[in-house]
Design a protein around this motif. Structure first.
Motif, PDB file in Angstrom:
ATOM      1  N   PRO B 112       0.808  -1.223   0.000  1.00  0.00           N
ATOM      2  CA  PRO B 112       0.000   0.000   0.000  1.00  0.00           C
ATOM      3  C   PRO B 112       0.840   1.272   0.000  1.00  0.00           C
ATOM      4  N   LEU B 113       2.055   1.200   0.462  1.00  0.00           N
ATOM      5  CA  LEU B 113       2.879   2.410   0.543  1.00  0.00           C
ATOM      6  C   LEU B 113       3.827   2.545  -0.641  1.00  0.00           C
ATOM      7  N   THR B 114       4.579   1.484  -0.944  1.00  0.00           N
ATOM      8  CA  THR B 114       5.534   1.586  -2.063  1.00  0.00           C
ATOM      9  C   THR B 114       4.834   1.386  -3.397  1.00  0.00           C
ATOM     10  N   ARG B 115       3.645   0.792  -3.392  1.00  0.00           N
ATOM     11  CA  ARG B 115       2.853   0.453  -4.584  1.00  0.00           C
ATOM     12  C   ARG B 115       3.547  -0.606  -5.435  1.00  0.00           C
ATOM     13  N   LYS B 116       4.492  -1.335  -4.865  1.00  0.00           N
ATOM     14  CA  LYS B 116       5.161  -2.412  -5.610  1.00  0.00           C
ATOM     15  C   LYS B 116       4.248  -3.640  -5.644  1.00  0.00           C
ATOM     16  N   ASN B 117       4.020  -4.147  -6.864  1.00  0.00           N
ATOM     17  CA  ASN B 117       3.125  -5.285  -7.066  1.00  0.00           C
ATOM     18  C   ASN B 117       3.756  -6.540  -6.461  1.00  0.00           C
ATOM     19  N   THR B 118       2.951  -7.331  -5.735  1.00  0.00           N
ATOM     20  CA  THR B 118       3.497  -8.564  -5.144  1.00  0.00           C
ATOM     21  C   THR B 118       3.723  -9.623  -6.218  1.00  0.00           C
ATOM     22  N   GLY B 119       3.098  -9.442  -7.379  1.00  0.00           N
ATOM     23  CA  GLY B 119       3.353 -10.332  -8.518  1.00  0.00           C
ATOM     24  C   GLY B 119       2.597 -11.658  -8.478  1.00  0.00           C
ATOM     25  N   THR B 120       1.771 -11.869  -7.456  1.00  0.00           N
ATOM     26  CA  THR B 120       1.074 -13.158  -7.323  1.00  0.00           C
ATOM     27  C   THR B 120      -0.417 -12.998  -7.036  1.00  0.00           C
ATOM     28  N   ASN B 121      -0.859 -11.782  -6.887  1.00  0.00           N
ATOM     29  CA  ASN B 121      -2.208 -11.430  -6.402  1.00  0.00           C
ATOM     30  C   ASN B 121      -2.427 -11.871  -4.950  1.00  0.00           C
ATOM     31  N   THR B 122      -1.384 -12.338  -4.293  1.00  0.00           N
ATOM     32  CA  THR B 122      -1.490 -12.595  -2.857  1.00  0.00           C
ATOM     33  C   THR B 122      -0.801 -11.448  -2.129  1.00  0.00           C
ATOM     34  N   PRO B 123      -1.103 -11.231  -0.870  1.00  0.00           N
ATOM     35  CA  PRO B 123      -2.025 -12.031  -0.078  1.00  0.00           C
ATOM     36  C   PRO B 123      -3.497 -11.741  -0.389  1.00  0.00           C
ATOM     37  N   ALA B 124      -4.274 -12.837  -0.366  1.00  0.00           N
ATOM     38  CA  ALA B 124      -5.721 -12.696  -0.409  1.00  0.00           C
ATOM     39  C   ALA B 124      -6.188 -12.280   0.985  1.00  0.00           C
ATOM     40  N   VAL B 125      -7.360 -11.677   1.041  1.00  0.00           N
ATOM     41  CA  VAL B 125      -7.966 -11.347   2.334  1.00  0.00           C
ATOM     42  C   VAL B 125      -8.787 -12.565   2.753  1.00  0.00           C
ATOM     43  N   VAL B 126      -8.312 -13.278   3.764  1.00  0.00           N
ATOM     44  CA  VAL B 126      -8.940 -14.540   4.160  1.00  0.00           C
ATOM     45  C   VAL B 126      -9.565 -14.406   5.546  1.00  0.00           C
ATOM     46  N   HIS B 127     -10.839 -14.741   5.638  1.00  0.00           N
ATOM     47  CA  HIS B 127     -11.545 -14.738   6.921  1.00  0.00           C
ATOM     48  C   HIS B 127     -11.827 -16.180   7.308  1.00  0.00           C
ATOM     49  N   LEU B 128     -11.199 -16.642   8.386  1.00  0.00           N
ATOM     50  CA  LEU B 128     -11.420 -18.018   8.841  1.00  0.00           C
ATOM     51  C   LEU B 128     -12.548 -18.028   9.878  1.00  0.00           C
ATOM     52  N   GLU B 129     -13.488 -18.945   9.676  1.00  0.00           N
ATOM     53  CA  GLU B 129     -14.628 -19.055  10.578  1.00  0.00           C
ATOM     54  C   GLU B 129     -14.845 -20.531  10.902  1.00  0.00           C
ATOM     55  N   SER B 130     -15.777 -20.808  11.795  1.00  0.00           N
ATOM     56  CA  SER B 130     -16.112 -22.206  12.058  1.00  0.00           C
ATOM     57  C   SER B 130     -17.622 -22.362  12.068  1.00  0.00           C
ATOM     58  N   HIS B 131     -18.060 -23.591  11.888  1.00  0.00           N
ATOM     59  CA  HIS B 131     -19.499 -23.874  11.968  1.00  0.00           C
ATOM     60  C   HIS B 131     -19.691 -25.291  12.508  1.00  0.00           C
ATOM     61  N   SER B 132     -20.897 -25.591  12.867  1.00  0.00           N
ATOM     62  CA  SER B 132     -21.212 -26.921  13.348  1.00  0.00           C
ATOM     63  C   SER B 132     -21.315 -27.859  12.145  1.00  0.00           C
ATOM     64  N   GLY B 133     -20.477 -28.886  12.070  1.00  0.00           N
ATOM     65  CA  GLY B 133     -20.505 -29.778  10.910  1.00  0.00           C
ATOM     66  C   GLY B 133     -19.138 -30.379  10.660  1.00  0.00           C
ATOM     67  N   ASP B 134     -19.033 -31.200   9.595  1.00  0.00           N
ATOM     68  CA  ASP B 134     -17.741 -31.836   9.311  1.00  0.00           C
ATOM     69  C   ASP B 134     -17.266 -31.550   7.887  1.00  0.00           C
TER      70      ASP B 134
END
Lengths: 192, 291
Positions: B112-134
């Motif tokens: 966000p500051l240097t504006r240098k492309n990471t070249g991989t489209n990562t990091p993705a914004v990942v939200h980890l959650e849980s639920h009842s189930g398998d």
């Protein structure tokens, strides 16, 4: 090409315009005119602009002469083998507003993107006799069909933010800001 | 208990990244067709037709619908009866990296500051959650930022009431005008805290087009706002007509007695979203790697 069979009438009634513009052509274009652009153009988006203007501030020469040219705001997806270019629709133009007056001073005659321009950019366009056009936003796959050649001419390390030269055929666009100071978005909003 | 290996997650995310970019979901295509059919402005109808032609070319040629193949957002929910053999977040990131490379998608993520492309489209914004189930559920959305940039969040005073909420949502859409590529899907989070409202707004974008909130008063609010947006808004691509938005999706969460947060997450007509559920295989209770 098979997609032409389903091409809506909107793309069949475009006014054919050659770019770079011949003398006197820009003066005949009005806000709301639907045009098909054929010829060559340059591309650039955020970092392309930052780098061009950094060169200007250092008093150095730009990698391309923008006088008389059209600059398309786009960061295409990579071409698959055998393709000219990937998806190549417009990006939002206002982000280029801080840089645009400097480029208009160099004789840039038209910009192409999507969305509204700032007041200072509109005033700079009037001062320098330049226009702004929009093309179909979110239609990068369709628009890629109007690009017949693409080559990187500067800032290759920028990836999608490189400066490309495109050759285009009947690339669809609508005039947003004309030399009379009209704005097609404002005209559409007022018509509601 | 069940168990799932991380390469299966990576492979699924890789596929989802490519499919999302090139194939619009049936609900969005149907929404665009319905918008075209009810559109009264000839220019707006032509533009909607062109968007459908674009979607057709993209799907047939496996070319991205839009060159902005987005910043990758994934909500990954892990069943509490499922063991993930490895790091689920790393597995998602690897799937994004592979998908963007192999699918010829644009890598649009930079420092966000240097504006240098990471070249991989990562990091993705990942939200980890849980639920009842398998099982393991993945919601995936490559978020274009022409629309993301037009999003807003405001901490309203409770006195603003429902009227203040509606005005803020509509003002946000009207101020954006043609910039975010209307017709839009407007994701709204009302309540919670500063970050919860934003998360609710993003999450609401996964709701299938045409579905309303299960709470009747919220559903009525969605319909009322949609009607106002399409009556007063700038229309398709800001060029007129009666389709500024395809849907308004609101999610609500209780807030502090002093607070009324409202987040508006703007999404463009190229609303790419994917959903997959992965089943684990039976797990005996003995880790195989220790065999």
């Amino acid at each position: 090409m098979s997609f032409l069979k389903v091409m809506p009438a909107a793309l069949e009634n475009l006014r054919e315009i050659t770019i770079p513009f011949a003398e006197g052509v820009i003066e005949t274009l009005s806000a709301g005119d639907m045009v098909g652009l054929s010829g060559s153009l340059y591309t650039g988006r955020d970092q392309t602009h930052r780098r061009l203007c950094a060169l200007l501030e250092e008093g150095r020469e730009l990698p391309v002469d923008l006088a008389g040219q059209l600059l398309y705001y786009v960061g295409p997806t990579p071409a698959r083998p055998g393709q000219v270019i990937g998806s190549a629709g417009p990006t939002t133009s206002y982000r280029m507003d801080p840089y645009t007056p400097q480029l208009l001073e160099l004789g840039l005659k038209a910009t192409l993107g999507k969305g509204k321009r700032s007041r200072p950019v509109r005033e700079a366009m009037l001062k320098h006799g330049a226009i702004y056009l929009a093309t179909i936003a979110g239609a990068g796959a369709l628009l890629s069909k109007s690009i017949t050649r693409a080559e990187v001419v500067a800032f290759e390390d920028g990836g999608p933010e490189a400066l490309f030269r495109f050759e285009v055929e009947r690339f669809p666009a609508v005039v947003i800001n004309d030399l009379a100071g009209r704005d097609f978005y404002e005209i559409c909003a007022a018509a509601r | 208990m069940k168990i799932i290996e991380t390469p299966q997650i990576t492979e699924t995310v890789r596929e989802m990244a490519i499919e999302a970019a090139c194939d619009l979901e049936p609900d969005i295509l149907e929404g665009l067709v319905q918008a075209r059919d009810r559109e009264t402005s000839p220019l707006a109808r032509d533009l909607l037709d062109l968007l459908l032609v674009n979607a057709d070319i993209a799907s047939r040629e496996q070319m991205p619908v839009c060159q902005d193949t987005g910043v990758s957002v994934a909500f990954v929910s892990i069943g509490r009866e499922l063991i993930v053999d490895g790091d689920p977040e790393a597995a998602v990131q690897e799937g994004i990296r592979q998908g963007y490379e192999e699918g010829y998608l644009r890598k649009s993520v930079c420092d966000p500051l240097t504006r240098k492309n990471t070249g991989t489209n990562t990091p993705a914004v990942v939200h980890l959650e849980s639920h009842s189930g398998d099982d393991l559920r993945i919601l995936y959305l490559p978020k274009g930022c022409g629309s993301e940039n037009m999003s807003r969040l405001r901490m309203l005073p409770p006195s603003a009431g429902i009227e203040g909420v509606v005005d803020f949502i509509c003002e946000t859409v009207f101020a954006a005008g043609p910039n975010p590529c209307p017709p839009l899907v407007v994701g709204v989070g009302i309540g919670g805290t500063f970050e919860k409202a934003a998360l609710l707004a993003k999450r609401s974008l996964f709701r299938p087009l045409g579905e309303h909130h299960h709470r009747r008063d919220v559903a009525e609010l969605e319909s009322a706002i949609l009607t106002r947006l399409n009556r007063e808004g700038q229309g398709v691509e800001g060029m007129g007509g009666s389709n500024t938005a395809l849907a308004v999706n609101i999610e609500v969460f209780p807030s502090h007695i002093a607070s009324l947060p409202v987040a508006v997450n703007i999404q463009c007509h190229a609303h790419r979203h994917k959903e997959r559920t992965l089943a684990g295989r039976d797990w005996s209770g003995q880790s195989e790697s220790q065999g």
